[in-house]
Write a protein that holds these residues in place. Structure first.
Motif, PDB file in Angstrom:
ATOM      1  N   LYS A 190       0.817  -1.219   0.000  1.00  0.00           N
ATOM      2  CA  LYS A 190       0.000   0.000   0.000  1.00  0.00           C
ATOM      3  C   LYS A 190       0.852   1.270   0.000  1.00  0.00           C
ATOM      4  O   LYS A 190       0.322   2.369   0.092  1.00  0.00           O
ATOM      5  CB  LYS A 190      -0.912   0.019   1.236  1.00  0.00           C
ATOM      6  N   ASN A 271      -5.716  -2.137  13.386  1.00  0.00           N
ATOM      7  CA  ASN A 271      -6.655  -2.268  12.256  1.00  0.00           C
ATOM      8  C   ASN A 271      -7.350  -0.935  11.946  1.00  0.00           C
ATOM      9  O   ASN A 271      -7.567  -0.600  10.791  1.00  0.00           O
ATOM     10  CB  ASN A 271      -7.680  -3.396  12.494  1.00  0.00           C
ATOM     11  N   ASN A 275      -6.931   0.904   8.384  1.00  0.00           N
ATOM     12  CA  ASN A 275      -8.162   0.838   7.587  1.00  0.00           C
ATOM     13  C   ASN A 275      -8.963   2.119   7.812  1.00  0.00           C
ATOM     14  O   ASN A 275      -9.734   2.244   8.764  1.00  0.00           O
ATOM     15  CB  ASN A 275      -8.958  -0.411   8.002  1.00  0.00           C
ATOM     16  N   GLU A 277     -11.438   3.519   6.240  1.00  0.00           N
ATOM     17  CA  GLU A 277     -12.900   3.434   6.137  1.00  0.00           C
ATOM     18  C   GLU A 277     -13.509   2.929   7.437  1.00  0.00           C
ATOM     19  O   GLU A 277     -14.459   3.500   7.962  1.00  0.00           O
ATOM     20  CB  GLU A 277     -13.220   2.448   5.005  1.00  0.00           C
ATOM     21  N   GLU A 292      -5.719   8.382   4.863  1.00  0.00           N
ATOM     22  CA  GLU A 292      -4.858   7.205   5.003  1.00  0.00           C
ATOM     23  C   GLU A 292      -3.696   7.559   5.930  1.00  0.00           C
ATOM     24  O   GLU A 292      -2.969   8.527   5.697  1.00  0.00           O
ATOM     25  CB  GLU A 292      -4.280   6.796   3.637  1.00  0.00           C
TER      26      GLU A 292
END
Ligand code: ACO
Length: 364
Positions: A190, A271, A275, A277, A292
């Motif tokens: 990523k 997490n 993540n 979202e 992000e």
């Protein structure tokens, strides 16, 4: 558990996996290429304190042939010459300094005088200072302190602390917080993440966590990336009210109050950090919104150190570092027994550090 394992193996799309891997290597290569290109633009004299070692000499050969820096070799001269000729390394015209040799006596005395001036009220006498100059870390760091070299790279064959301590004693810190910490760049599929503190502060206090965050933010900006910082723990926003989560939460509070423009939040579990979202839906009040995260601050040295090593071994991430933050001079410390590639990368980082580091205290 067995079943899940099998199912997971089934769903791996190996073609996609290969594409991801290539993409990740592409980002990694670009980042490190940028650093190497910057290093080449203005060659710096780097002293390698573990030069009588094959991997270090091999890296030195690459550093020289690719014009990343001008290496100075610090080590046992005879051993260096033996390793070079046995392995056909093209390095023997480089400057070699054996700090223990009789011909270095005057330099040892000169450096010991300076160390004595710095440490005479911290229990060091002149004999002790002279003795320290037989240690390559002290001698090599003193070379940088006095301008006999532009940067220092060591630590390959001794414990991390044995190199950090002389760096602190001789060069000291470069910031108003009087703080140092260690950072790794972790290259994942990523993109790059910045992890700290991965190398220095054992059991950080609230203030130490906040200071590490500020040093890290300052460093990430040097890569032209605006840091979005998650301070991770095993709980979320006060769900546990003691121990390390509490310290992390208090550090976040301190940063929110004193550095309101910083994009930092926590404490949060990993997490939610990775993540965006999930985080935005569960904790919509978070200062990070759905951005992000690219920078991760760990609650302890153990967790930071474990995390980057796991990313390296299990997550197939490339790692660059440790990048030492907060020292007044361009001094970097390898992790013991790292690869030739890592030594070359760290040489480039040290060279760029030598180009850009200003010998002044930065306000943080
Ligand atoms: N920030 C700023 N200054 C510091 C810090 C810090 N984090 N830690 C120590 N200092 C200062 C001390 O105040 C002291 O100042 P003074 O003597 O001028 O008054 C000076 O540095 C030297 O300190 P010492 O007490 O001699 O050294 P200490 O025993 O505190 O060791 C060290 C400091 C070496 C950084 C220690 O904290 C350490 O060993 N950290 C862990 C290193 C390690 O093992 N990491 C493992 C991972 S390594 C890897 O994976 C690559």
């Amino acid at each position: 558990a067995m079943e899940t394992g099998v199912a997971r193996l089934d769903i791996v799309d190996w073609e996609q996996y290969k594409i991801d891997l290539m993409k990740r290597m592409g980002i990694y290569n670009k980042l490190i290429r940028d650093i190497r290109t910057r290093a080449k633009s203005d060659l710096k004299r780097l002293v390698f304190s573990d030069a009588d070692n094959f991997k270090v000499l091999k890296a030195v050969e690459v550093v020289r042939s690719q014009s990343i820096a001008k290496p100075i070799l610090l080590g046992d001269k005879q051993k260096i010459e033996e390793i070079a000729s046995e392995n056909n390394l093209n390095i023997l015209d480089l400057e070699i300094i054996d700090n223990k040799a009789p011909e270095q006596a005057n330099k040892r005395k000169e450096y010991a005088d300076i160390l004595y001036q710095k440490r005479q009220r911290k229990g060091l006498n002149m004999e002790g200072a002279l003795y320290q100059m037989l240690d390559r870390n002290y001698y090599g760091i003193m070379m940088v302190e006095t301008g006999d070299a532009d940067g220092f790279l060591g630590g390959f064959s001794n414990k991390y602390a044995e190199t950090i301590r002389p760096a602190l004693q001789i060069a000291g810190t470069n910031n108003t917080l009087n703080h140092i910490a260690g950072m790794y760049i972790v290259m994942t599929k990523k993109g790059p993440y910045f992890f700290a503190d991965t190398t220095v502060n054992y059991e950080p206090t609230v203030r130490s966590l906040a200071d590490t965050t500020l040093l890290t933010v300052n460093e990430v900006r040097k890569f032209n990336i605006e840091p979005v910082v998650a301070m991770v723990s095993y709980s979320n926003f006060g769900s546990t009210r003691k121990g390390s989560p509490l310290r992390v939460r208090e550090a976040v509070g301190y940063l929110h109050e004193n550095y309101p423009n910083l994009l930092v939040d926590g404490e949060m579990q990993a997490n939610y950090a990775f993540n965006a979202e999930l985080r935005a839906s569960r904790f919509p009040f978070s200062k990070l919104g759905d951005r992000e995260v690219n920078t991760v601050i760990f609650p302890s040295l153990s967790s930071g150190n474990i995390a980057y090593k796991m990313m390296n071994e299990l997550g197939q991430a490339e790692i660059i570092g440790p990048i030492l933050l907060g020292i007044r001079k361009p001094i970097h410390v390898l992790q013991q027994q790292c690869s030739v590639r890592e030594i070359v990368d760290m040489a480039a980082i040290t060279a760029v550090d030598a180009q850009t580091k200003e010998d002044k205290i930065i306000e943080l």
